[in-house]
Design a protein around this motif. Sequence first.
Motif, PDB file in Angstrom:
ATOM      1  N   LEU A  31      -7.257  -1.982   6.765  1.00  0.00           N
ATOM      2  CA  LEU A  31      -6.350  -0.834   6.730  1.00  0.00           C
ATOM      3  C   LEU A  31      -6.693   0.178   7.817  1.00  0.00           C
ATOM      4  CD1 LEU A  31      -6.074  -0.246   2.868  1.00  0.00           C
ATOM      5  CD2 LEU A  31      -4.280  -1.095   4.393  1.00  0.00           C
ATOM      6  N   CYS A  67       0.843  -1.192   0.000  1.00  0.00           N
ATOM      7  CA  CYS A  67       0.000   0.000   0.000  1.00  0.00           C
ATOM      8  C   CYS A  67       0.877   1.241   0.000  1.00  0.00           C
ATOM      9  CB  CYS A  67      -0.912   0.027   1.223  1.00  0.00           C
ATOM     10  SG  CYS A  67      -2.176  -1.237   1.239  1.00  0.00           S
ATOM     11  N   VAL A 112      -2.105  -1.242  -3.641  1.00  0.00           N
ATOM     12  CA  VAL A 112      -3.064  -0.151  -3.467  1.00  0.00           C
ATOM     13  C   VAL A 112      -2.294   1.162  -3.517  1.00  0.00           C
ATOM     14  CG1 VAL A 112      -4.858   0.849  -2.014  1.00  0.00           C
ATOM     15  CG2 VAL A 112      -4.485  -1.629  -2.001  1.00  0.00           C
TER      16      VAL A 112
END
Length: 278
Positions: free
Chosen positions: A241, A167, A186
């Motif tokens: 997250l 991420c 991501v």
Amino acid sequence: MTLRLRLLSTAKIPICVEGILPETTIGLSLTETAKLEIGHGNRTVELGQLFDVSKAGMSDELYWEGDLRSVHWIGKGMSTGKLVIEGHAGRHLGSQMRGGSIRVTGNVSDFVGCEMQGGTIQIHGNAGDWVGAAYPGSKSGTDRGTILVMGNAGRGVGFAMRRGLICIGGETQRLAGWNMLGGTVVIGGKTGVMTGKGMVRGTIILKSAEHSAANHLSLPPTFSHGGLFQGVFVSAMAQWLKKQQYPIELPHDSRYQLFHGDQLKGGRGEILIAAQDR
């Protein structure tokens, strides 16, 4: 007890600290730890010549302190324990890591988490090129594990990654997800050109509706549009997250434009770009 290694002076010559890990230092006395060998340019020196070695507290953690931008291979091959860097770090952080956790309060250079096989790396600043990537000549990069970068990252994020999660909270440069074999990337902001080039499998989520048009233009022409998408797994990832106190937010009702590719590699990869109508 917590082992603290404080760099005595700003390093102008590269320092290689491969092998200085929580699992290799636990149980050693301060004298024994200070005598561990590290690389300093083309020489081998004792750890205590460049770092102040001390212990404090009761937890079995390893702390690195100081301006560590010229200190490379921190956490290389780490399999257990917790490693904390209070400041910036050099190249190859967490390379080929197998377990445990690494947290960096500042920025890091290139090759973070290359070819890691487990564990978690959390970076509160920016990262350089080739986050979670494969080294030249290797068949695959990250194969399990999690890399969380709060800020921006450079080129080649997730190059040839096989499994795991990467991420990036901010922007990335060109070739994010290049030759991905699997896993998930991501990206919170704008990404560079040729995102997903050569993807075989895997998922890239570009969650910024603000940069939706620019991120669409970043895709290679060998990706095909698959319509609007709203997946359950995106919602599950959003909740996870949030628990990690990570800045990327994936609202549970987000809609994404779905693109399949790379068609030159079979078209089984997918890129989700946040829809502008939300």
